[in-house]
Design a protein around this motif. Sequence first.
Motif, mmCIF file in Angstrom:
data_model
loop_
_atom_site.group_PDB
_atom_site.id
_atom_site.type_symbol
_atom_site.label_atom_id
_atom_site.label_comp_id
_atom_site.label_asym_id
_atom_site.label_seq_id
_atom_site.Cartn_x
_atom_site.Cartn_y
_atom_site.Cartn_z
ATOM 1 N N ASP A 133 12.073 13.294 3.897
ATOM 2 C CA ASP A 133 10.884 13.894 3.298
ATOM 3 C C ASP A 133 9.614 13.306 3.891
ATOM 4 O O ASP A 133 8.570 13.962 3.920
ATOM 5 C CB ASP A 133 10.895 13.680 1.783
ATOM 6 C CG ASP A 133 12.042 14.413 1.115
ATOM 7 O OD1 ASP A 133 12.039 15.654 1.141
ATOM 8 O OD2 ASP A 133 12.949 13.746 0.591
ATOM 9 N N GLY A 134 9.688 12.072 4.346
ATOM 10 C CA GLY A 134 8.555 11.418 4.985
ATOM 11 C C GLY A 134 9.053 10.472 6.053
ATOM 12 O O GLY A 134 10.097 9.828 5.885
ATOM 13 N N LEU A 135 8.328 10.388 7.171
ATOM 14 C CA LEU A 135 8.772 9.590 8.305
ATOM 15 C C LEU A 135 7.727 8.531 8.649
ATOM 16 O O LEU A 135 6.517 8.816 8.643
ATOM 17 C CB LEU A 135 9.002 10.499 9.519
ATOM 18 C CG LEU A 135 9.464 9.842 10.825
ATOM 19 C CD1 LEU A 135 10.831 9.203 10.650
ATOM 20 C CD2 LEU A 135 9.490 10.881 11.941
ATOM 21 N N ILE A 136 8.203 7.325 8.940
ATOM 22 C CA ILE A 136 7.366 6.233 9.443
ATOM 23 C C ILE A 136 7.842 5.923 10.852
ATOM 24 O O ILE A 136 9.031 5.683 11.063
ATOM 25 C CB ILE A 136 7.476 4.990 8.546
ATOM 26 C CG1 ILE A 136 7.012 5.315 7.129
ATOM 27 C CG2 ILE A 136 6.665 3.829 9.123
ATOM 28 C CD1 ILE A 136 7.388 4.251 6.100
ATOM 29 N N ALA A 137 6.940 5.949 11.824
ATOM 30 C CA ALA A 137 7.308 5.726 13.221
ATOM 31 C C ALA A 137 6.515 4.547 13.764
ATOM 32 O O ALA A 137 5.285 4.597 13.810
ATOM 33 C CB ALA A 137 7.039 6.980 14.048
ATOM 34 N N VAL A 138 7.232 3.488 14.174
ATOM 35 C CA VAL A 138 6.578 2.249 14.609
ATOM 36 C C VAL A 138 7.106 1.846 15.979
ATOM 37 O O VAL A 138 8.321 1.774 16.190
ATOM 38 C CB VAL A 138 6.821 1.096 13.611
ATOM 39 C CG1 VAL A 138 5.900 -0.074 13.923
ATOM 40 C CG2 VAL A 138 6.615 1.565 12.168
ATOM 41 N N SER A 139 6.186 1.588 16.892
ATOM 42 C CA SER A 139 6.581 1.179 18.241
ATOM 43 C C SER A 139 5.786 -0.042 18.677
ATOM 44 O O SER A 139 4.604 -0.160 18.335
ATOM 45 C CB SER A 139 6.326 2.321 19.242
ATOM 46 O OG SER A 139 6.559 1.894 20.574
#
Length: 219
Positions: free
Chosen positions: A83-89
């Motif tokens: 439902d919700g995405l967190i994208a960390v690089s």
Amino acid sequence: MFATAPLRIVAVSAGLSSPSSTRLLADRLAEATRERLTADQDRPVEVRVVELRDLAVSVANHLVTGFPPADLRDAIDAVTGADGLIAVSPVFTASYSGLFKSFFDVLDPTALTGKPVLIAATGGTPRHSLVLDHAMRPLFSYLRAVTLPTSVYAASEDWGAPGDEYTEGLPARIRRAGGELASAVTGRAVSGASRAATPDDGEDAVVPFEQQLAALRTS
């Protein structure tokens, strides 16, 4: 009485070391989102972190063969079903990591359409903070995701440092970003339920580009 389906928050961490500041930031953003969702509504919340370092070989195999191994298929399903995405690089050479890009390359180009995405990055110096706007935000715009206004960059010096009168400290930025993602997730869940209950009236139909050109030629 039917059980309420949980809200699913998935964080993708492209950190290469273990432990890594990238994974730490992903965990804190996911927890901030979970806390706000739990405080604002009664639905259960499921949080999952996808560690790309564990999927590096599978991602490479998929790029070469076109067929995802079982562990990568499971991660793709989790990301596209969230439902919700967190994208960390982490920042490498003034951009996101190659592993981060490769993972999102193997997704169907429409898989993230309309999905709320919180972007974040880590690096050794504040000078690389613009990676969020000149690299990560365009990537998710191309994938038609809904990128949240607040993004979070954490330099080495940000961990444990307080904010000042001009700049919020890292914990405050994490809380604000998590709150935005929680609001986007609950708003999307409500609007999705409304669309399911309302017949399609055709107003949102997509007209093919060739058809639009033909209409211009005959007008």
